[in-house]
Design a protein around this motif. Structure first.
Motif, PDB file in Angstrom:
ATOM      1  N   SER A 161       0.827  -1.204   0.000  1.00 32.04           N
ATOM      2  CA  SER A 161       0.000   0.000   0.000  1.00 32.04           C
ATOM      3  C   SER A 161       0.861   1.253   0.000  1.00 32.04           C
ATOM      4  O   SER A 161       0.448   2.309  -0.484  1.00 32.04           O
ATOM      5  CB  SER A 161      -0.943   0.004   1.211  1.00 32.04           C
ATOM      6  OG  SER A 161      -0.223   0.071   2.415  1.00 32.04           O
ATOM      7  N   THR A 174      -8.872   0.378  -5.744  1.00 36.23           N
ATOM      8  CA  THR A 174      -8.948   0.954  -4.407  1.00 36.23           C
ATOM      9  C   THR A 174      -8.624   2.439  -4.500  1.00 36.23           C
ATOM     10  O   THR A 174      -8.157   2.926  -5.536  1.00 36.23           O
ATOM     11  CB  THR A 174      -7.940   0.290  -3.444  1.00 36.23           C
ATOM     12  OG1 THR A 174      -6.651   0.894  -3.600  1.00 36.23           O
ATOM     13  CG2 THR A 174      -7.830  -1.210  -3.702  1.00 36.23           C
ATOM     14  N   CYS A 186      -6.055   0.363   3.022  1.00 35.06           N
ATOM     15  CA  CYS A 186      -5.956   1.613   2.277  1.00 35.06           C
ATOM     16  C   CYS A 186      -6.583   2.730   3.105  1.00 35.06           C
ATOM     17  O   CYS A 186      -7.803   2.747   3.301  1.00 35.06           O
ATOM     18  CB  CYS A 186      -6.662   1.493   0.929  1.00 35.06           C
ATOM     19  SG  CYS A 186      -6.703   3.059   0.010  1.00 35.06           S
ATOM     20  N   ASP A 236      -9.683   5.072   1.588  1.00 30.31           N
ATOM     21  CA  ASP A 236     -11.102   4.707   1.638  1.00 30.31           C
ATOM     22  C   ASP A 236     -11.462   3.946   2.921  1.00 30.31           C
ATOM     23  O   ASP A 236     -12.592   3.496   3.081  1.00 30.31           O
ATOM     24  CB  ASP A 236     -11.505   3.883   0.413  1.00 30.31           C
ATOM     25  CG  ASP A 236     -10.600   2.666   0.186  1.00 30.31           C
ATOM     26  OD1 ASP A 236      -9.944   2.217   1.154  1.00 30.31           O
ATOM     27  OD2 ASP A 236     -10.545   2.161  -0.951  1.00 30.31           O
ATOM     28  N   LYS A 296     -10.570   0.972   3.973  1.00 29.54           N
ATOM     29  CA  LYS A 296     -10.991  -0.389   3.684  1.00 29.54           C
ATOM     30  C   LYS A 296      -9.810  -1.347   3.777  1.00 29.54           C
ATOM     31  O   LYS A 296      -8.678  -0.996   3.440  1.00 29.54           O
ATOM     32  CB  LYS A 296     -11.622  -0.480   2.289  1.00 29.54           C
ATOM     33  CG  LYS A 296     -12.945   0.278   2.166  1.00 29.54           C
ATOM     34  CD  LYS A 296     -13.541   0.148   0.771  1.00 29.54           C
ATOM     35  CE  LYS A 296     -14.878   0.892   0.681  1.00 29.54           C
ATOM     36  NZ  LYS A 296     -15.491   0.765  -0.670  1.00 29.54           N
ATOM     37  N   TYR A 352      -8.362  -4.895   2.318  1.00 27.34           N
ATOM     38  CA  TYR A 352      -8.516  -5.675   1.099  1.00 27.34           C
ATOM     39  C   TYR A 352      -7.870  -7.044   1.268  1.00 27.34           C
ATOM     40  O   TYR A 352      -6.684  -7.134   1.607  1.00 27.34           O
ATOM     41  CB  TYR A 352      -7.893  -4.936  -0.087  1.00 27.34           C
ATOM     42  CG  TYR A 352      -8.662  -3.691  -0.481  1.00 27.34           C
ATOM     43  CD1 TYR A 352      -9.654  -3.743  -1.455  1.00 27.34           C
ATOM     44  CD2 TYR A 352      -8.415  -2.478   0.149  1.00 27.34           C
ATOM     45  CE1 TYR A 352     -10.376  -2.614  -1.814  1.00 27.34           C
ATOM     46  CE2 TYR A 352      -9.130  -1.333  -0.196  1.00 27.34           C
ATOM     47  CZ  TYR A 352     -10.108  -1.411  -1.173  1.00 27.34           C
ATOM     48  OH  TYR A 352     -10.829  -0.292  -1.523  1.00 27.34           O
TER      49      TYR A 352
END
Length: 283
Positions: free
Chosen positions: A46, A115, A129, A132, A134, A136
């Motif tokens: 990320s 994303t 991430c 957002d 979220k 993953y």
């Protein structure tokens, strides 16, 4: 883990079978390749993806909601229950400090997905991430955890989820933004990135303490599964596997010993205050 009868989180977004979706500009094959190499060497992908999207700050398009009448599978039920247990734990912890916990969403996908941090690839492994809020996860990673990293078991899988939730907690508490601001000097065995990852391990231990003490979902051998998983993904172990030597100056997540020690610290104490890896003289 004894998860039968436990509630499932409603914050699950199931994109499996949907493909990548619309891919925004600014990320190409070169960036994806670098991110794949980063994951192979134990680096949080990320970080690479966020860097590629820093200028555009582009939000990912929303996926269509999953049909609620679609058949459920064991994998989605499992992650839903684990995520729910992290929600219960952190809501209780935040409440005690007079704050509200904002729940993250866990996205299940296959292969690749869009994303807010760029295009996520299954080869990168699970990641969080902040753009957002979220998590993953391609469930195929759990097979890798068992086969490649020799860390089988449901609690080992739960540890992975709890670690990524730990990064969400870091975003909510402002730790992530501070680390981003200091990233220029953040590399190495005692750098800011390593300390951030070790704190997420400690936060995963906090969740494990809650699951054991309050939820009573742990079974004999579960703690050992999580410890095995934490040790298997230490930078030193991954570097030995991939390049045959250990380079502490390139650590991003911490050694196996560090990851196990900080996870156990959180598990034994149940106190987020014990997870201040940044104040430690040596993590």
């Amino acid at each position: 883990m004894k998860l039968e009868g436990e509630r499932e989180s409603s914050n699950i977004e199931d994109r499996r079978g949907m493909g990548v979706g619309g891919v925004g500009g600014g990320i190409g094959i070169g960036t994806i390749a670098i991110a794949l190499i980063a994951w192979y060497f134990g680096i949080d992908p990320s970080v690479v993806l966020q860097g590629s999207q820093a200028i555009q700050q582009q939000q990912a398009p929303q996926s269509a909601p999953r049909d609620p009448n679609a058949p459920r599978d064991a994998g989605s039920v499992f992650v839903g229950r684990v995520l729910a247990s992290t929600e219960d734990a952190w809501e209780d912890i935040f409440r005690k400090t007079g704050n509200a916990y904002r729940k993250p969403t866990l996205v299940l996908y296959e292969g690749a997905t869009q994303t807010a941090c760029g295009t996520g690839q299954a080869a990168m492994g699970p990641f969080y991430c902040p753009g957002d809020e979220k998590l993953y996860i391609d469930l195929a990673f759990f097979r890798q955890l068992k086969d490649r990293f020799k860390a089988p078991g449901d609690f080992a899988q739960a540890y992975v989820i709890a670690h990524e939730v730990g990064h969400h907690v870091q975003k909510l508490t402002g730790v992530m933004s501070k680390v981003d601001g200091a990233r220029g000097g953040g590399k190495g065995a005692e750098g800011m990135l390593v300390r951030m990852e070790l704190q997420a391990d400690c936060y995963a231990g906090i969740w494990g303490h809650y699951a054991s003490d309050f939820k009573k979902v742990l079974e004999p051998g579960d703690l050992e599964e999580a410890i095995a998983a934490a040790g298997a993904v230490g930078d030193d172990n991954l570097q030995k596997q991939t390049q045959g030597r250990v380079v502490p100056d390139s650590f991003t997540h911490g050694s196996s010993e560090q990851r196990v020690r900080w996870f156990k610290r959180g598990f034994d104490s149940g106190n987020p205050g014990a997870c201040d890896t940044f104040a430690a003289r040596a993590p």
